[in-house]
Design an enzyme around this catalytic site. Structure first.
Site, mmCIF file in Angstrom:
data_model
loop_
_atom_site.group_PDB
_atom_site.id
_atom_site.type_symbol
_atom_site.label_atom_id
_atom_site.label_comp_id
_atom_site.label_asym_id
_atom_site.label_seq_id
_atom_site.Cartn_x
_atom_site.Cartn_y
_atom_site.Cartn_z
ATOM 1 N N ARG A 255 104.715 47.861 14.087
ATOM 2 C CA ARG A 255 104.378 49.133 14.348
ATOM 3 C C ARG A 255 103.467 49.607 13.423
ATOM 4 O O ARG A 255 103.415 49.497 12.158
ATOM 5 C CB ARG A 255 106.018 49.963 14.252
ATOM 6 C CG ARG A 255 106.580 49.866 15.342
ATOM 7 C CD ARG A 255 106.498 50.302 16.641
ATOM 8 N NE ARG A 255 107.434 50.138 17.786
ATOM 9 C CZ ARG A 255 107.565 49.079 18.553
ATOM 10 N NH1 ARG A 255 106.938 48.114 18.316
ATOM 11 N NH2 ARG A 255 108.295 49.145 19.536
ATOM 12 N N GLU A 284 99.163 54.787 19.531
ATOM 13 C CA GLU A 284 98.575 53.877 20.345
ATOM 14 C C GLU A 284 98.484 54.588 21.879
ATOM 15 O O GLU A 284 99.242 55.296 22.434
ATOM 16 C CB GLU A 284 99.618 52.963 20.734
ATOM 17 C CG GLU A 284 99.837 51.948 19.373
ATOM 18 C CD GLU A 284 100.623 50.615 19.552
ATOM 19 O OE1 GLU A 284 101.147 50.568 20.844
ATOM 20 O OE2 GLU A 284 100.442 49.867 18.704
ATOM 21 N N HIS A 303 97.943 45.817 21.040
ATOM 22 C CA HIS A 303 99.452 45.479 21.071
ATOM 23 C C HIS A 303 99.922 44.596 22.230
ATOM 24 O O HIS A 303 100.457 44.878 23.225
ATOM 25 C CB HIS A 303 99.967 46.811 21.475
ATOM 26 C CG HIS A 303 101.596 46.859 20.893
ATOM 27 N ND1 HIS A 303 102.247 48.015 20.698
ATOM 28 C CD2 HIS A 303 102.561 45.978 20.914
ATOM 29 C CE1 HIS A 303 103.284 47.623 20.618
ATOM 30 N NE2 HIS A 303 103.658 46.590 20.563
#
Length: 337
Positions: A255, A284, A303
């Site tokens: 994260r 994000e 990601h």
């Protein structure tokens, strides 16, 4: 006179329950949600949305909510009086208001024990490590620009073999990373609430449990695999980043908010770290103002650590199976709150 045997009564059918599948656009949105919805049996009526605010009526009527990295706030929970379960279709669960769910008696589950994401996250971790060690991004860019960069790059090329890998969080994913590191000839140190045990440590090439600060002082590569919560937010802050060797690399596939991003940019710009490989950001997608986008010797990916074709299938199956188990009165797995 004989009496025909009584047949057992048919089991009561499970009542139809409303399932709200909330899948953020940046992880597939309605398309991914539709595929997930198709996995449910007839006792579920599934509505697919891209945010919990999109269909107020569906949220109000939902008995079960599956979220794929889409926030579930206290306000969402307050207007869903029938909600029985929030199921995260991910290993992380920081985007759900756990306190609000706890107050309303709504269990929140992730897919941690399924191991659905561990293989690809481990592979992405090593992709970033190797890209940094071998300077793949600047080498590629130079060649595309007709620049034979070998003389300039060779001083910074390194090997993984013989280096120490510090793993922050030796859970399902961290252990998968450690297994690969042993195959690369790396030494493993790790930190977490408690030691993994002698059998696990032996299996991982004699891995050693250290405090976080000692791990940072020791490791050549530091990789984060911890959950994000109030205790771990900015776990690597400006002060802790100074504990790292100037030749060390930081990898984050967990994260983004586990690291103070401005502090990391400061360290990279000052040459206090050798580099960083990041697959996660806060927020994000990242904004153009994120300094790490222009920091020296970084390798960035959007990601992708949990979204290969194979991983998405495993994630969907694990999340849906837990919801189906709940519908059938079976115990839930991976309750995080």
């Amino acid at each position: 006179m004989t009496t025909a045997p009584h047949s057992d009564p048919s089991p009561e059918p499970h009542p139809v329950k409303n399932v709200l599948a909330v899948v953020s656009p940046h992880v597939g949105g309605r398309t991914a949600g539709a595929a997930l919805a198709g996995l449910f049996p007839g006792q579920a009526r599934v509505t697919v949305v891209e945010s919990a605010d999109e269909d107020p009526a569906a949220l109000r009527d939902a008995h079960l909510l599956i979220t794929g990295l889409s926030p579930v706030t206290a306000d969402h929970l307050a207007v869903a009086p029938h909600l029985e379960l929030v199921q995260c279709a991910s290993h992380g669960f920081d985007y759900v208001d756990l306190d609000a769910a706890r107050e309303r008696g709504i269990p929140v589950c992730n897919i941690g024990s399924s191991g659905a994401e561990k293989q690809n996250v481990a592979e992405q971790t090593f992709a970033l490590m190797l890209a940094l060690a071998k300077q793949l991004v600047p080498a590629h860019t130079a060649l595309v620009e007709a620049d034979w960069a070998l003389p300039r790059l060779q001083q910074s090329l390194t090997e993984l073999s013989g280096k120490t890998l510090g793993i922050i969080g030796l859970g399902h994913i961290g252990e998968e990373v450690a297994r690969r590191a042993v195959a690369f000839g790396m030494t493993i140190v790790y930190t977490g609430p408690k030691p993994a045990g002698p059998e696990t440590e032996a299996r991982l090439g004699g891995a050693r449990h250290l405090s976080l600060d000692d791990l940072l002082r020791t490791a050549d590569y530091v990789t984060l695999h911890a959950p994000l919560n109030d205790r771990t937010r900015h776990l690597l802050d400006a002060e802790r980043l100074t504990l790292l060797k100037p030749t060390a690399f930081v990898i984050n596939t967990a994260r983004g908010a586990l690291i103070d991003q401005d502090a990391l940019a400061d360290a990279l710009e000052a040459g206090a770290l050798a580099g960083a490989g990041l697959d996660v950001f806060d927020p994000e997608p990242p904004t153009a103002a994120l300094r790490l986008l222009k920091a020296p010797n970084v390798v960035l990916s959007p990601h992708v650590g949990g979204v290969t074709r194979e991983t998405l299938v495993r994630i969907a199956l694990a999340a849906v199976q837990n919801v189906i188990d709940h519908l059938e009165g079976k115990p839930l797995r991976d309750i995080v709150s």
